[in-house]
Design a protein around this motif. Structure first.
Motif, PDB file in Angstrom:
ATOM      1  N   GLU A 160       0.841  -1.201   0.000  1.00 32.14           N
ATOM      2  CA  GLU A 160       0.000   0.000   0.000  1.00 32.14           C
ATOM      3  C   GLU A 160       0.878   1.253   0.000  1.00 32.14           C
ATOM      4  OE1 GLU A 160      -2.850   0.355   3.187  1.00 32.14           O
ATOM      5  OE2 GLU A 160      -2.973   2.503   2.810  1.00 32.14           O
TER       6      GLU A 160
ATOM      7  N   LYS B  22     -10.469   6.724 -10.063  1.00 29.67           N
ATOM      8  CA  LYS B  22     -10.198   5.999  -8.822  1.00 29.67           C
ATOM      9  C   LYS B  22      -9.367   4.745  -9.080  1.00 29.67           C
ATOM     10  CE  LYS B  22     -12.576   8.540  -6.023  1.00 29.67           C
ATOM     11  NZ  LYS B  22     -11.773   9.387  -5.157  1.00 29.67           N
ATOM     12  N   TYR B  99      -5.905  -6.487  -1.304  1.00 28.15           N
ATOM     13  CA  TYR B  99      -7.104  -5.689  -1.036  1.00 28.15           C
ATOM     14  C   TYR B  99      -8.303  -6.115  -1.868  1.00 28.15           C
ATOM     15  CZ  TYR B  99      -4.201  -2.526   1.661  1.00 28.15           C
ATOM     16  OH  TYR B  99      -3.384  -2.001   2.600  1.00 28.15           O
ATOM     17  N   THR B 101      -9.139  -5.106  -4.590  1.00 31.95           N
ATOM     18  CA  THR B 101      -9.745  -3.958  -5.251  1.00 31.95           C
ATOM     19  C   THR B 101      -8.642  -3.126  -5.878  1.00 31.95           C
ATOM     20  OG1 THR B 101     -11.043  -1.977  -4.997  1.00 31.95           O
ATOM     21  CG2 THR B 101      -9.725  -2.623  -3.125  1.00 31.95           C
ATOM     22  N   ASN B 103      -9.541   0.167  -6.399  1.00 36.73           N
ATOM     23  CA  ASN B 103     -10.039   1.496  -6.092  1.00 36.73           C
ATOM     24  C   ASN B 103      -9.119   2.175  -5.067  1.00 36.73           C
ATOM     25  OD1 ASN B 103     -11.478   3.722  -5.327  1.00 36.73           O
ATOM     26  ND2 ASN B 103     -13.441   2.677  -5.445  1.00 36.73           N
ATOM     27  N   ASP B 105      -9.595   4.636  -3.236  1.00 27.00           N
ATOM     28  CA  ASP B 105     -10.298   4.987  -1.998  1.00 27.00           C
ATOM     29  C   ASP B 105     -10.239   3.881  -0.958  1.00 27.00           C
ATOM     30  OD1 ASP B 105     -11.074   7.453  -2.545  1.00 27.00           O
ATOM     31  OD2 ASP B 105     -13.164   7.005  -3.014  1.00 27.00           O
ATOM     32  N   LYS B 106     -10.208   2.662  -1.476  1.00 25.06           N
ATOM     33  CA  LYS B 106     -10.314   1.523  -0.556  1.00 25.06           C
ATOM     34  C   LYS B 106      -8.940   1.132  -0.020  1.00 25.06           C
ATOM     35  CE  LYS B 106     -14.719   0.937  -1.217  1.00 25.06           C
ATOM     36  NZ  LYS B 106     -15.173   0.759  -2.587  1.00 25.06           N
ATOM     37  N   VAL B 107      -7.904   1.537  -0.734  1.00 27.00           N
ATOM     38  CA  VAL B 107      -6.568   1.149  -0.301  1.00 27.00           C
ATOM     39  C   VAL B 107      -6.031   2.222   0.632  1.00 27.00           C
ATOM     40  CG1 VAL B 107      -4.296   0.394  -1.083  1.00 27.00           C
ATOM     41  CG2 VAL B 107      -6.272   0.015  -2.501  1.00 27.00           C
ATOM     42  N   ARG B 108      -6.607   2.276   1.805  1.00 24.85           N
ATOM     43  CA  ARG B 108      -6.128   3.299   2.753  1.00 24.85           C
ATOM     44  C   ARG B 108      -6.176   2.763   4.173  1.00 24.85           C
ATOM     45  NH1 ARG B 108     -11.020   7.524   3.228  1.00 24.85           N
ATOM     46  NH2 ARG B 108      -9.611   8.294   4.797  1.00 24.85           N
ATOM     47  N   ASP B 109      -5.494   1.650   4.353  1.00 27.15           N
ATOM     48  CA  ASP B 109      -5.377   1.123   5.704  1.00 27.15           C
ATOM     49  C   ASP B 109      -4.511   2.026   6.561  1.00 27.15           C
ATOM     50  OD1 ASP B 109      -6.940  -0.936   5.146  1.00 27.15           O
ATOM     51  OD2 ASP B 109      -5.481  -2.521   5.589  1.00 27.15           O
TER      52      ASP B 109
ATOM     53  N   ASP C 609      -5.602   8.354   1.408  1.00 19.98           N
ATOM     54  CA  ASP C 609      -5.983   8.105   0.032  1.00 19.98           C
ATOM     55  C   ASP C 609      -4.980   8.801  -0.878  1.00 19.98           C
ATOM     56  OD1 ASP C 609      -7.089   7.764  -2.372  1.00 19.98           O
ATOM     57  OD2 ASP C 609      -8.987   8.757  -1.937  1.00 19.98           O
TER      58      ASP C 609
END
Lengths: 493, 112, 632
Positions: A160, B22, B99, B101, B103, B105-109, C609
């Motif tokens: 990430e 996104k 993840y 995904t 997107n 937006d969703k990859v924000r752990d 984000d």
């Protein structure tokens, strides 16, 4: 005296980068030793270079093409000091590596590790703007890959962080390159010294546009707010030695590139300095404030790094000799102390299996040596007497006082931010020593190979606090070099 | 002039993709487009309409020659761009593995 | 060998810092070595400081430490000696006292190391003769005292952190002022600085001196900054509190003396603006001091916790010191210095006694004590005399110093400061009476029947300090002689000391002959005692709850507030209650919480984000481009 051409400091690591995977096929354990030798070579070369450059700047012409047409390496006191910093921090991190990188992938890791050092060294030594871009890219790509290196339970966070860093980092390089293109369009040269002499007569709008692009591009590497979104994630997601490299090498090289462009090429353009000042203060406050409430040890250190980079920006944008010396001192101190902190934090996390600060309760009893080393690093960052941070803080404040009323405001802001920093570091140190641990068992200290770099760094932190004159001998010429500009160095060649 | 406009256009598309898409693959495509735009910009800096290759044979005057330096820069940058794109895409594969995904937006752990 | 060559301040400091290190390592292996070494080093340092009497030295300590080649100086003069001897003797006695008190407490070894370190850094603060080393020692002092406070464990966490934060805030303010001075004058050495002061712009002086003063006001726990004091004094380990309150709190006053009178000097100070012949700056300090004295007294009256009571009392007494310091006349400065000495003497004894009692009873609540006078006669007597000195009852040296300060305030006709001081003085009598009554008089609780005096190591320091208090009451000429030379060093007309027993207060107010006063008072006391001895036999001892329960059988619960010390000064508390509710602590707490909340918000900037970050980058670039187009 043996003279080693600075070009070799790039060439040999690059060559070894290719050699390591091939030798690894026949001799499995070779990467570590080959990498070690390469770093040692760079360490020796940069030490010699620093000694030489104190007398006169060392200029090395590549491929027989004379500047401004060919690419040159210019090593003044400042550049060689940073090259020495980079190679010595890499060497110490090399000692720290073993338990943190897993078997099997070692080859790739060491290859990238050396590339990272080569790229960073190139960034500080090159005298050509496009070459600076290339080295920035080498450094960036090596750090992307090192960041993504983690496997196992850390992998999720690592990837990430990597994708975030990659997107922002590539954006930065695109802008940097646009800036270079604009500058080339305006002046027709890429040699830094030549640029510096041609910029005053070039199209002002174009040059300013280029400056804006370059500040944005390099500001990302230098962790300037608001361009530093990638930073906390990258520091947190990386394996511990890579975090050390980020804090002490990559970001320092990026910061130095920014400073060099602003000071040397644009002759300390007042407009740019004002922007840097404002955003430096913002970076300082945003970084320190964000660190205040962290519960994650590495993330806290990452935000603290951001804050310190803000402090550096402020110190440099004050643009007087005292402040520059203070800024350089802070830069050294931060590279050393934050490297130490990340190493110690890495050992804590390695032993505890968690990054949570509350798990550190009573670590002073459970891992006394590492705790003591962590405390030394923290004290230095906090700026307590007898540690390097104290000297840098005092010198920066003295430098800002020279800037009149405005400077006084800056001094007060720096000190307020420093107070915030003191609070959160003190909380952690307090936890480590004063709280009772829930689990009293003694944890295994890091092995000596890992302890050794930490002890060396801690010794340097002390040395910087009690015998600053030794460092000033190098830093004062370095600061003068920045103030004087490049023009005189290469004779306007 | 048209080259400059095309370059600006490419860069603008890239920024558009980065800001509004996104999907991370689309963001990487955006980066790649920006890169091409920058390359075009560099090339057009040294381009002279009707100029020839910068090889000093007899009869070729220096002012008729295309500036060779930007071309060298572009060559380098193309290589860099390729490697960054490849690396980014491979990282995205791994992101997807974890993840499920693409997107952003969703990859924000990791945040705050 | 000529030993006098070693009697120099720098050797004192080296001895202590090396001593701290040695004590740490030796103390790890043997507790006996720890005690004897720390006693040895502090005793030796005390001896060296004592031998420094009357010397004037100045020497370079380290060569050029910063890029501009600032050297660090140490030196001694009458003013520093006066403070140094107080600090050194208190440190020595506190270490002696701590041996039984701190035995077996957590991190005992660190306690001695840090105490020696603190002693060294406190002496360093007073001996340092340039801005940089002053500041370094100041920071070291703050750090080591912070660490000493935290040794008490989790209970002291918050107090220690608040102390450190406020102190550092003060130190940074001081650093700003110091660097201003340095950058303006290009030197850090005190005498060189003071030589350049005349002719400096008034605004500059106000700003730099004001910034520096903030640091000292924090340390002396003066008005806007006093919030750290009571928690930190009371939560600190019992072995450290006497030193903390007795010695360390004086350094704020020392710093003000140094910067106001030694560096800036009286004439420049008056030049900054004056009010009835008193410099405005000094007047502001005096005003702050008197208000602090008043408010802290009110808080002290309410306290049931013995250490907190003493802590607030410390804050208020330091307020007196600041008052005298600010007024800046010959009388008031003498009073201030004298009060600093007296406060060091009596407050140390009181905190030592309190520590001993707490160790014995296991509680800090006065309402759970009582009647200890018969069981702990030595503690009682020493504390009694100290309380007299605190309440400025004649026959103790506390009387002389407070009197000097009042005289000075009245002399100048300060209608605000003088009454505040008087009211605070009455208040200090009230709370010290409560202390006396609740702890020593009345009936002994059942749990304390076998209480007895603490060991010799505790009582010797207390007796020593108390006898000095009594001695100085009879021969005020001794301390005042040292004070007079300190005053003349500061460029203030020295107070006239005609003989050991006797000193003049100005020319209009006549003189104070301690011997005569003492004789009369002793005689009166004797008469009273004889009368009491004859009348005393009629009294009958009753259980302490009988006053309320009239002999009815009742389960004893101390929390019912039946102890006579509970709600001791209810009417007074009721009178001031609305004002006391406005505590400054809340403002600080609110600010701290507010900032934490703000930073919680700030870190939301990092949304996680990646697209947000792209927005930031593009936005930043856009802003730069707009700036590049318009502004540049």
């Amino acid at each position: 005296m043996v003279n080693i051409d600075p070009t070799l400091m790039i060439g040999i690591p690059l060559f070894m980068g290719f050699l390591i995977p091939s030798v690894a096929i026949v001799w499995k354990n070779s990467p570590r030793y080959l990498a070690g030798f390469t770093i040692l070579f760079n360490l020796i070369a940069s030490t010699l270079l620093l000694i030489r450059s104190l007398n006169a700047p060392v200029i090395s012409v590549l491929g027989g093409w004379q500047p401004p047409y060919g690419i040159v390496f210019v090593a003044g006191p400042l550049g060689s000091m940073l090259a020495l910093l980079i190679s010595s921090m890499t060497m110490l991190t090399w000692f720290y590596l073993p338990p943190h990188i897993k078997e099997g992938n070692e080859t790739k890791f060491y290859m990238l590790f050396i590339l990272l050092m080569a790229g960073a060294t190139g960034m500080v030594l090159t005298g050509d703007l496009f070459n600076l871009f290339v080295f920035t890219e080498i450094t960036s790509i090596a750090s992307f890959s090192l960041l993504a290196y983690s496997r196992g339970k850390d992998e999720k966070e690592a990837v990430e962080a990597t994708i975030k860093y990659m997107i922002i980092g590539s954006l930065s390089s695109a802008f940097f390159l646009i800036g270079i293109a604009l500058l080339y369009g305006a002046t027709g040269t890429l040699n830094m010294a030549d640029l510096a002499s041609k910029i005053p007569s070039a199209n002002h709008n174009l040059v300013m546009m280029a400056l804006a692009m370059i500040i944005t591009g390099l500001g990302i590497e230098a962790e300037m707010f608001p361009l530093n979104g990638w930073t906390p994630d990258a520091y947190t997601g990386a394996t511990h030695p890579v975090s050390v490299m980020f804090a002490s090498v990559v970001v320092k090289a990026g910061f130095f590139a920014l400073i060099r462009v602003v000071f040397l090429i644009f002759g300390a353009a007042t407009e740019a300095l004002q922007i840097l000042m404002i955003f430096g203060l913002l970076t300082l406050f945003v970084g320190e404030s964000s660190a205040l409430r962290q519960t994650d040890l590495k993330r806290m250190l990452a935000y603290s790094s951001i804050g310190q980079m803000g402090l550096l920006l402020v110190a440099f944008s004050l643009n007087n000799q005292t402040a520059l010396v203070g800024g350089l001192y802070a830069m050294l101190n931060h590279a050393i102390a934050k490297g130490l902190l990340f190493m110690a934090a890495g050992s804590f996390i390695f032993a505890l299996g968690t990054r949570d600060i509350s798990a550190l309760n009573g670590m002073g009893k459970r891992m006394p040596v590492t705790s003591a080393l962590f405390t030394i690093g923290a004290f230095s960052i906090m700026g307590l007497p007898f540690f390097g941070g104290f000297i840098s803080k005092i010198v920066i404040i003295a430098g800002s006082m020279q800037a009149g009323t405005e400077g006084m405001l800056v001094a007060i802001l720096i000190l307020s931010a420093s107070l915030i920093e003191l609070v959160y570091f003190l909380r952690v140190v307090h936890r480590i020593w004063m709280r009772e641990p829930e689990d009293d068992s003694r944890l295994k200290e890091a092995p000596f190979t890992q302890m050794f770099p930490m002890i060396v760094l801690a010794a340097f932190v002390f040395l910087m606090g009690i015998y600053p004159q030794a460092f000033f001998k190098v830093l004062i010429p370095a600061a003068q070099e920045l103030l004087r500009g490049l023009g005189t160095m290469i004779g306007g060649a | 002039m048209i080259y400059y406009m095309a370059a600006a256009f490419l860069i603008a598309i890239g920024i558009y993709a980065l800001m509004l898409k996104k999907n991370m693959i689309k963001m990487v495509i955006g980066l790649s487009l920006m890169d091409s735009g920058v390359n075009l910009l560099l090339i057009s800096l040294g381009y002279i309409n009707g100029g020839t290759a910068p090889i000093l044979l007899n009869g070729v005057k220096p002012q008729e020659v295309v500036d060779p330096l930007p071309q060298a820069l572009v060559l380098t940058n193309v290589v860099i761009g390729v490697s960054v794109t490849a690396l980014a895409l491979s990282v995205i594969i791994r992101v997807y593995k974890h993840y499920k995904t693409l997107n952003s937006d969703k990859v924000r752990d990791m945040k705050w | 060998m000529d030993y006098t060559a070693f009697i120099r301040p720098e050797y004192v400091l080296m001895l202590l810092f090396a001593g701290a290190l040695i004590t740490y390592f030796a103390g790890k292996y043997s507790s006996m070595a720890r005690y004897s070494l720390s006693l040895l080093f502090s005793g030796l340092a005390l001896l060296m400081v004592a031998l420094l009497y009357g010397k004037n030295t100045l020497s370079v300590w380290t060569p050029s430490i910063t890029p501009n080649g600032i050297s660090m100086y140490v030196g001694t003069n009458p003013l520093t000696w006066f403070f140094a001897i107080i600090l050194a003797s208190l440190s020595f006695l506190t270490i002696m006292y701590s041996i039984p008190i701190m035995k077996g407490k957590r991190m005992e070894n660190w306690f001695y190391t840090l105490t020696l370190l603190l002693m060294g850094s406190m002496l360093g603060v007073v001996f340092s003769s340039d801005l940089l080393s002053f500041f370094i020692f100041w920071e070291m002092m703050t750090l080591s005292s912070y660490l000493l406070v935290t040794l008490a464990g989790k209970r002291s966490d918050k107090a220690a952190l608040n102390y450190m934060i406020l102190s550092t805030m003060g130190a940074y303010s001081m650093l700003t002022g110091i660097t201003m001075l340095y950058v303006h004058f290009g030197t850090t050495e005190f005498s060189l600085l003071s030589a350049q002061i005349p002719g400096t712009p008034v605004n500059f002086l106000w700003l730099s001196l004001g910034l520096v003063a903030v640091g000292f006001l924090v340390k002396s726990a003066a008005l806007p900054f006093y919030v750290w004091a009571a928690p930190a004094y009371s939560e600190a380990p019992d072995g450290f509190t006497p030193l903390f309150s007795g010695a360390l709190s004086k350094l704020g006053a020392y710093g003000l003396f140094l910067f106001m009178y030694v560096i800036v000097g009286m004439s420049a100070l008056i030049g900054m603006g004056s009010f009835r012949g008193v410099s405005s700056f000094g007047y502001a300090i005096a005003l702050l001091g008197s208000i602090t004295a008043f408010i802290a007294t009110l808080y002290a009256i309410r306290e049931d916790d013995i250490k907190r009571l003493l802590a607030y009392s410390s804050v208020s007494q330091v307020g007196y010191i600041l008052m005298g310091l600010g007024i800046g006349t010959s009388l008031s400065v003498a009073g201030s210095l004298y009060h600093a000495l007296n406060h060091a003497l009596f407050k140390t004894v009181l905190f030592m006694g309190a520590g001993a009692i707490i160790q014995l009873t296991g509680t800090r609540k006065m309402s759970e004590m009582g009647g200890l006078a018969t069981r702990m006669p030595i503690t009682f007597l020493t504390m009694l005399i100290s309380i007299f000195s605190l309440a400025a009852i004649p026959m103790t040296s506390g009387f002389g110093s407070k009197w000097l300060i009042y005289e000075a305030a009245i002399n100048k006709g300060f209608v605000f400061i003088a009454p505040l001081a008087f009211v605070a003085s009455v208040g200090s009598f009230l709370y010290s009476f409560r202390l006396l009554q609740a702890v020593f008089l009345g009936q002994l609780p059942d749990g304390l029947k076998d209480a007895k005096d603490p060991s010799l190591l505790v009582t010797i320091p207390m007796i020593a300090l108390t006898s000095i208090t009594v001695l100085f009451a009879i021969v005020p000429g001794v301390p005042l002689g040292a004070i007079a030379s300190a005053e003349s060093y500061m460029g203030i007309q020295p107070i006239q000391v005609d003989s050991l027993f006797y000193f003049r207060i100005g020319n209009s107010f006549g003189a104070y002959n301690a011997l005569v006063v003492m004789t009369i008072l002793l005689f009166a006391m004797l008469v009273a005692m004889i009368m009491f001895a004859f009348a005393g036999s009629k009294s009958k001892k009753v259980d302490q709850h009988d006053t309320y329960l009239s002999g009815e059988i009742y389960e004893h619960h101390s929390d019912l507030g039946l102890h006579y010390a509970a709600n001791f000064y209810r009417p007074i508390e009721r009178m001031f209650e609305p004002y006391l509710r406005l505590r400054l602590e809340r403002t600080y707490d609110a600010f701290g919480r507010g900032y934490e909340l703000l930073s919680e918000g700030i870190r939301r900037v990092y949304s996680g984000d990646v697209q947000t970050y792209v927005y930031y980058v593009i936005g930043f670039l856009g802003m730069l481009i707009i700036l590049a187009g318009w502004w540049w």
